[in-house]
Design a protein around this motif. Structure first.
Motif, PDB file in Angstrom:
ATOM      1  N   THR A  14       0.834  -1.210   0.000  1.00  0.00           N
ATOM      2  CA  THR A  14       0.000   0.000   0.000  1.00  0.00           C
ATOM      3  C   THR A  14       0.866   1.256   0.000  1.00  0.00           C
ATOM      4  O   THR A  14       0.598   2.206  -0.756  1.00  0.00           O
ATOM      5  CB  THR A  14      -0.921   0.012   1.227  1.00  0.00           C
ATOM      6  OG1 THR A  14      -1.761  -1.151   1.198  1.00  0.00           O
ATOM      7  CG2 THR A  14      -1.791   1.269   1.240  1.00  0.00           C
ATOM      8  N   LYS A  73      -5.284  -2.215  15.380  1.00  0.00           N
ATOM      9  CA  LYS A  73      -5.705  -3.146  14.333  1.00  0.00           C
ATOM     10  C   LYS A  73      -7.112  -3.660  14.639  1.00  0.00           C
ATOM     11  O   LYS A  73      -7.487  -3.760  15.811  1.00  0.00           O
ATOM     12  CB  LYS A  73      -4.731  -4.328  14.263  1.00  0.00           C
ATOM     13  CG  LYS A  73      -3.299  -3.935  13.943  1.00  0.00           C
ATOM     14  CD  LYS A  73      -2.404  -5.159  14.016  1.00  0.00           C
ATOM     15  CE  LYS A  73      -0.952  -4.816  13.760  1.00  0.00           C
ATOM     16  NZ  LYS A  73      -0.064  -5.982  13.850  1.00  0.00           N
ATOM     17  N   PHE A  88      -7.080  -1.930  10.767  1.00  0.00           N
ATOM     18  CA  PHE A  88      -7.245  -0.574  10.263  1.00  0.00           C
ATOM     19  C   PHE A  88      -7.293  -0.606   8.739  1.00  0.00           C
ATOM     20  O   PHE A  88      -6.774  -1.521   8.096  1.00  0.00           O
ATOM     21  CB  PHE A  88      -6.102   0.340  10.737  1.00  0.00           C
ATOM     22  CG  PHE A  88      -4.733  -0.232  10.493  1.00  0.00           C
ATOM     23  CD1 PHE A  88      -4.130  -0.156   9.252  1.00  0.00           C
ATOM     24  CD2 PHE A  88      -4.035  -0.851  11.527  1.00  0.00           C
ATOM     25  CE1 PHE A  88      -2.876  -0.683   9.030  1.00  0.00           C
ATOM     26  CE2 PHE A  88      -2.779  -1.389  11.312  1.00  0.00           C
ATOM     27  CZ  PHE A  88      -2.191  -1.307  10.050  1.00  0.00           C
ATOM     28  N   GLY A  89      -7.937   0.391   8.167  1.00  0.00           N
ATOM     29  CA  GLY A  89      -8.002   0.508   6.719  1.00  0.00           C
ATOM     30  C   GLY A  89      -6.699   1.057   6.173  1.00  0.00           C
ATOM     31  O   GLY A  89      -6.059   1.909   6.800  1.00  0.00           O
ATOM     32  N   MET A  90      -6.305   0.582   5.006  1.00  0.00           N
ATOM     33  CA  MET A  90      -5.045   1.017   4.418  1.00  0.00           C
ATOM     34  C   MET A  90      -5.052   2.501   4.076  1.00  0.00           C
ATOM     35  O   MET A  90      -4.054   3.198   4.256  1.00  0.00           O
ATOM     36  CB  MET A  90      -4.732   0.185   3.165  1.00  0.00           C
ATOM     37  CG  MET A  90      -4.363  -1.259   3.450  1.00  0.00           C
ATOM     38  SD  MET A  90      -2.841  -1.453   4.425  1.00  0.00           S
ATOM     39  CE  MET A  90      -3.513  -1.931   6.003  1.00  0.00           C
ATOM     40  N   GLU A 133      -6.791   4.808   5.562  1.00  0.00           N
ATOM     41  CA  GLU A 133      -6.689   5.558   6.819  1.00  0.00           C
ATOM     42  C   GLU A 133      -5.240   5.621   7.269  1.00  0.00           C
ATOM     43  O   GLU A 133      -4.753   6.670   7.713  1.00  0.00           O
ATOM     44  CB  GLU A 133      -7.529   4.909   7.918  1.00  0.00           C
ATOM     45  CG  GLU A 133      -7.407   5.645   9.254  1.00  0.00           C
ATOM     46  CD  GLU A 133      -8.002   4.880  10.427  1.00  0.00           C
ATOM     47  OE1 GLU A 133      -7.945   5.402  11.553  1.00  0.00           O
ATOM     48  OE2 GLU A 133      -8.518   3.769  10.217  1.00  0.00           O
TER      49      GLU A 133
END
Length: 223
Positions: A18, A102, A104-106, A108
């Motif tokens: 990411t 955790k 968590f969205g990437m 974010e």
């Protein structure tokens, strides 16, 4: 460059993918000792640090980072499965710049990284000097002949605007719009009142503020 310390291989690879896909350079490590070896070679712009690690845990690593003059200023974001308020407070008290539990969205994560990096950038210092008058707009200090002068927020903003436009005549309406905002519905006499008190507080340097009859005010050229 971002360093990631995460022992879970799948999570580590996902975060690294990411980061690289969003324009960051990133390197991942499984253990703390690998991080220390990398820090001997070069320093990153930010460290993503998991708390639950084999061997040396993330909090111990963070404390060492903050105790060393070489690494104390590197921003650190804690990544952890521990999401309680107590654990968050411990992480932040130890010197973490942010704390993301955790899962968590990437996106974010990327947003939080960018926010921390913005805060870590050195702040540009804006200073003005005019004769015996010195103003530091960055830390809100004013000195006349080396002595500190206390101004209200509006007086300070007014003085900075005059100094920023040194030599230019500023109308009362322009000053109102800049210092008080476009929604301000007061009268232009507000400007006159603040100019008067500003001159008084500046003492001998108050004479630098010139009245341009029928127009407004300015700080002239070389005093």
């Amino acid at each position: 460059m971002i360093y990631l310390v995460e022992d879970d291989k799948s999570n580590r690879e996902l975060v690294l993918y990411t980061l690289r896909a969003t324009g960051f350079e990133a390197v991942g490590f499984e253990r703390g000792e690998e991080l220390w070896q990398a820090l001997e070679e070069s320093l990153p712009s930010l460290i993503l640090l998991d708390i639950m690690l084999p061997g040396e845990d993330g909090l111990s690593i963070l404390k060492k980072l903050r105790s060393s003059s070489k690494t104390s200023r590197i921003p650190v974001i804690m990544l952890t499965a521990k999401g309680s308020e107590y654990d968050k407070v411990i992480g932040l008290d130890c010197g973490a710049d942010d704390y993301i539990p955790k899962p968590f969205g990437m996106m974010e994560l990327v947003s939080r990284i960018r926010a921390v990096l913005r805060r870590a950038q050195p702040q540009k210092i804006v200073e003005y000097r005019h004769g015996d008058l010195y103003v530091n707009a960055t830390n809100h200090t004013v000195r006349v002949g080396g002595e500190p002068v206390n101004l209200t927020l509006k007086e300070f903003d007014l003085l900075c605007y005059l100094l920023e436009c040194e030599g230019c005549v500023l109308t009362r309406d322009a000053i109102l719009n800049r210092v008080w905002g476009y929604e301000f519905d007061g009268e232009t006499r507000t400007v006159d009142v603040h100019i008067r008190t500003l001159r008084q507080k500046l003492g001998d340097c108050g004479q630098y503020i010139e009245t341009i009859r029928g127009v407004g005010y300015k700080i002239g050229g070389t005093p």
